[in-house]
Design an enzyme around this catalytic site. Structure first.
Site, PDB file in Angstrom:
ATOM      1  N   THR A 154       0.411  -1.321   0.165  1.00  0.00           N
ATOM      2  CA  THR A 154      -0.313   0.330   0.369  1.00  0.00           C
ATOM      3  C   THR A 154       0.959   1.071   0.015  1.00  0.00           C
ATOM      4  O   THR A 154       1.688   1.246   0.520  1.00  0.00           O
ATOM      5  CB  THR A 154      -0.947   0.075   1.582  1.00  0.00           C
ATOM      6  OG1 THR A 154      -0.119  -0.614   2.347  1.00  0.00           O
ATOM      7  CG2 THR A 154      -1.654  -1.269   1.662  1.00  0.00           C
TER       8      THR A 154
ATOM      9  N   ASN B  75       1.439   4.832   1.640  1.00  0.00           N
ATOM     10  CA  ASN B  75       0.701   5.599   2.124  1.00  0.00           C
ATOM     11  C   ASN B  75       0.678   7.237   2.114  1.00  0.00           C
ATOM     12  O   ASN B  75       1.503   7.837   2.411  1.00  0.00           O
ATOM     13  CB  ASN B  75       0.815   6.004   3.426  1.00  0.00           C
ATOM     14  CG  ASN B  75       0.514   4.352   4.073  1.00  0.00           C
ATOM     15  OD1 ASN B  75      -0.831   3.583   5.156  1.00  0.00           O
ATOM     16  ND2 ASN B  75       0.927   3.604   3.777  1.00  0.00           N
TER      17      ASN B  75
ATOM     18  N   GLU C  97      -4.654   4.553   3.252  1.00  0.00           N
ATOM     19  CA  GLU C  97      -3.645   3.297   2.299  1.00  0.00           C
ATOM     20  C   GLU C  97      -4.596   3.355   1.173  1.00  0.00           C
ATOM     21  O   GLU C  97      -4.782   2.255   1.035  1.00  0.00           O
ATOM     22  CB  GLU C  97      -3.591   2.433   3.455  1.00  0.00           C
ATOM     23  CG  GLU C  97      -3.246   2.212   4.954  1.00  0.00           C
ATOM     24  CD  GLU C  97      -2.901   1.220   5.799  1.00  0.00           C
ATOM     25  OE1 GLU C  97      -2.526   0.431   5.805  1.00  0.00           O
ATOM     26  OE2 GLU C  97      -3.472   1.552   6.622  1.00  0.00           O
TER      27      GLU C  97
END
Length: 222
Positions: free
Chosen positions: A52, A54, A146
């Site tokens: 992911t 962020n 995310e």
């Protein structure tokens, strides 16, 4: 201000769900979020098999909607500006997607292409899902955003500029009794996004998305 929810995930989810009408996104969408990709909690790849990106939730571009936005999973499109040396601009080899997705998973393709100028400036366009909230399974005490980009990468892109255009809401934020159930639901989220974005009125083509495409191309204020 949003609150932390600890509602357990349902045991049986509809895997063939499509979000939103065929005519396209409805208010309050599209919504924008942008910022520099930050290093997160370090669990996306190692624990979940789902890398992911962020983003700061206090980004000026997120105001005023994100403070009152429902915690949960959204979907849409994102653009990333890579530096000239990044492998995403050079590699012609298909890179595997995250480990939670089946081998035959085919990401949706946008109905437009970024301008030559934007491409030369390092911008690339991708489908994505984004989790906004506290991730109660991991007992987070601060809110986070995310982004799971539905593409494979040979190299990370911390520090790159990312612009996110949210087009719809998939589900509420849930808690989980096991890591396996969480991973299963992330896979379903990605499939829902794939099916939903694969329609002509959701693929960024047409006059409806002209301003969003311009913004995703790196133009205009963040």
């Amino acid at each position: 201000m949003t609150t932390i929810h600890n509602k357990l995930a349902p045991t049986n989810r509809e895997q063939n769900q499509i979000v939103g009408p065929d005519s396209g996104p409805e208010a309050p969408f599209p919504l924008r979020l942008a910022g520099e990709v930050l290093r997160g909690f370090g669990r996306g790849s190692s624990k979940l098999g789902c890398p992911t990106a962020n983003l700061p939730v206090d980004s000026a571009s997120a105001k005023p909607w994100i403070d009152s936005a429902k915690s949960g999973v959204y979907f849409g499109w994102c653009s990333i500006r890579f530096p000239p040396s990044h492998l995403a601009l050079k590699s012609t080899v298909s890179t595997p997607l995250s480990r939670i997705l089946p081998p035959d998973f085919v990401p949706p393709v946008a109905g437009i292409q970024l301008s030559i100028e934007s491409l030369q400036n390092g911008w690339r366009l991708y489908p994505m899902v984004i989790s906004i909230g506290y991730n109660p399974f991991f007992k987070n005490t601060t809110r986070s955003a995310e982004v799971h980009v539905l593409a494979g990468f040979c190299e990370d892109f911390y520090g790159c500029q990312m612009r996110v255009c949210l087009l719809g809401f998939i589900r509420d934020e849930w808690d989980y009794e096991s890591m396996e159930k969480l991973i299963e639901d992330i896979g379903i989220d990605c499939e829902v996004a794939r099916r939903s974005l694969g329609r002509s009125n959701w693929d960024l083509s047409g006059e409806t998305f002209k301003q969003e495409v311009e913004w995703l191309s790196g133009n205009g204020e963040v």
